[in-house]
Design a protein around this motif. Sequence first.
Motif, PDB file in Angstrom:
ATOM      1  N   UNK A  89       0.847  -1.192   0.000  1.00 32.12           N
ATOM      2  CA  UNK A  89       0.000   0.000   0.000  1.00 32.12           C
ATOM      3  C   UNK A  89       0.882   1.241   0.000  1.00 32.12           C
ATOM      4  N   UNK A  90       0.307   2.344  -0.453  1.00 27.92           N
ATOM      5  CA  UNK A  90       1.022   3.614  -0.413  1.00 27.92           C
ATOM      6  C   UNK A  90       0.184   4.645   0.338  1.00 27.92           C
ATOM      7  N   UNK A  91       0.868   5.548   1.012  1.00 28.60           N
ATOM      8  CA  UNK A  91       0.186   6.619   1.735  1.00 28.60           C
ATOM      9  C   UNK A  91       1.007   7.894   1.581  1.00 28.60           C
ATOM     10  N   UNK A  92       0.373   8.920   1.056  1.00 28.17           N
ATOM     11  CA  UNK A  92       1.017  10.225   0.965  1.00 28.17           C
ATOM     12  C   UNK A  92       0.769  10.953   2.278  1.00 28.17           C
ATOM     13  N   UNK A  93       1.838  11.405   2.928  1.00 25.18           N
ATOM     14  CA  UNK A  93       1.736  12.072   4.225  1.00 25.18           C
ATOM     15  C   UNK A  93       1.341  13.528   3.984  1.00 25.18           C
ATOM     16  N   UNK A  94       0.158  13.879   4.486  1.00 24.39           N
ATOM     17  CA  UNK A  94      -0.383  15.227   4.302  1.00 24.39           C
ATOM     18  C   UNK A  94      -0.495  15.929   5.655  1.00 24.39           C
ATOM     19  N   UNK A  95      -1.008  17.144   5.631  1.00 25.47           N
ATOM     20  CA  UNK A  95      -1.141  17.945   6.846  1.00 25.47           C
ATOM     21  C   UNK A  95      -1.957  17.231   7.929  1.00 25.47           C
ATOM     22  N   UNK A  96      -2.920  16.414   7.532  1.00 30.90           N
ATOM     23  CA  UNK A  96      -3.751  15.716   8.519  1.00 30.90           C
ATOM     24  C   UNK A  96      -2.992  14.622   9.274  1.00 30.90           C
ATOM     25  N   UNK A 143       4.579  15.506   3.030  1.00 27.87           N
ATOM     26  CA  UNK A 143       5.000  15.530   1.637  1.00 27.87           C
ATOM     27  C   UNK A 143       5.678  14.242   1.183  1.00 27.87           C
ATOM     28  N   UNK A 144       6.060  13.380   2.117  1.00 29.47           N
ATOM     29  CA  UNK A 144       6.711  12.132   1.732  1.00 29.47           C
ATOM     30  C   UNK A 144       5.662  11.059   1.451  1.00 29.47           C
ATOM     31  N   UNK A 145       6.043  10.086   0.634  1.00 29.99           N
ATOM     32  CA  UNK A 145       5.170   8.956   0.309  1.00 29.99           C
ATOM     33  C   UNK A 145       5.717   7.713   1.001  1.00 29.99           C
ATOM     34  N   UNK A 146       4.853   7.049   1.773  1.00 24.58           N
ATOM     35  CA  UNK A 146       5.238   5.839   2.496  1.00 24.58           C
ATOM     36  C   UNK A 146       4.687   4.633   1.741  1.00 24.58           C
ATOM     37  N   UNK A 147       5.580   3.719   1.405  1.00 26.36           N
ATOM     38  CA  UNK A 147       5.191   2.475   0.741  1.00 26.36           C
ATOM     39  C   UNK A 147       5.363   1.350   1.753  1.00 26.36           C
ATOM     40  N   UNK A 148       4.248   0.709   2.098  1.00 21.89           N
ATOM     41  CA  UNK A 148       4.271  -0.396   3.058  1.00 21.89           C
ATOM     42  C   UNK A 148       4.148  -1.713   2.301  1.00 21.89           C
ATOM     43  N   UNK A 149       5.019  -2.666   2.666  1.00 22.51           N
ATOM     44  CA  UNK A 149       5.013  -3.985   2.025  1.00 22.51           C
ATOM     45  C   UNK A 149       4.815  -5.042   3.097  1.00 22.51           C
ATOM     46  N   UNK A 150       3.738  -5.801   2.963  1.00 18.77           N
ATOM     47  CA  UNK A 150       3.426  -6.871   3.913  1.00 18.77           C
ATOM     48  C   UNK A 150       3.740  -8.216   3.265  1.00 18.77           C
ATOM     49  N   UNK A 151       4.251  -9.124   4.109  1.00 15.77           N
ATOM     50  CA  UNK A 151       4.583 -10.463   3.623  1.00 15.77           C
ATOM     51  C   UNK A 151       4.211 -11.454   4.712  1.00 15.77           C
TER      52      UNK A 151
END
Length: 193
Positions: A89-96, A143-151
């Motif tokens: 999954x990806x999550x863009x870190x925003x002000x919230x 402003x950073x994008x977090x990419x989470x990888x589950x296995x």
Amino acid sequence: MKRNKKERQSLLKETIEAKPFITDEALAKSFDVSIQTIRLDRMELNIPELRERIKSVATNNWNETVKALPIDEVIGEIIDLELDKRAISIMDVTAEHVFSRNKIARGHHLFAQANSLAVAVINDELALTTNADIKFTRQVVQGERVIAKARVVGSEKNNRTVVEVLSYVDNETVFSGVFEMFRSTQEKEGNES
């Protein structure tokens, strides 16, 4: 060699169809034009921005696949999923997601992304976190994008499945977690890791 607008827009459409998660910045670099030109081309072609493309692909692909929770309860956008094996999954870190005074992401958002991905990867109607061993390895900022990888790394007796989740920003690990997940049924034959 510069392409004319019609050629560029045709290639742009093909490129986005082939790689729906490509950014405007990457497209601008690839076509040797400004980001504004790419955005204008997308608008003329009625191609939504990256965030909307991701939501559309995720909803279409995973809505019927994720079993343990509704797709809209997954924190971040699922971009890849193979039940009882792996998920991304990806999550863009925003002000919230950040503290207002220093723009650093609140830890519970990174945990929620990882934990909901660990739940989503389980091929069962019921998946609950029974234990989590987590580590934050670097601050994440707005402003950073977090990419989470589950296995899925294993299963234990008592209907438990172990899921490892690693979260990255630009290939740098920012969070790691090992989640022990309770499921209502044992893993299916042949799916054991």
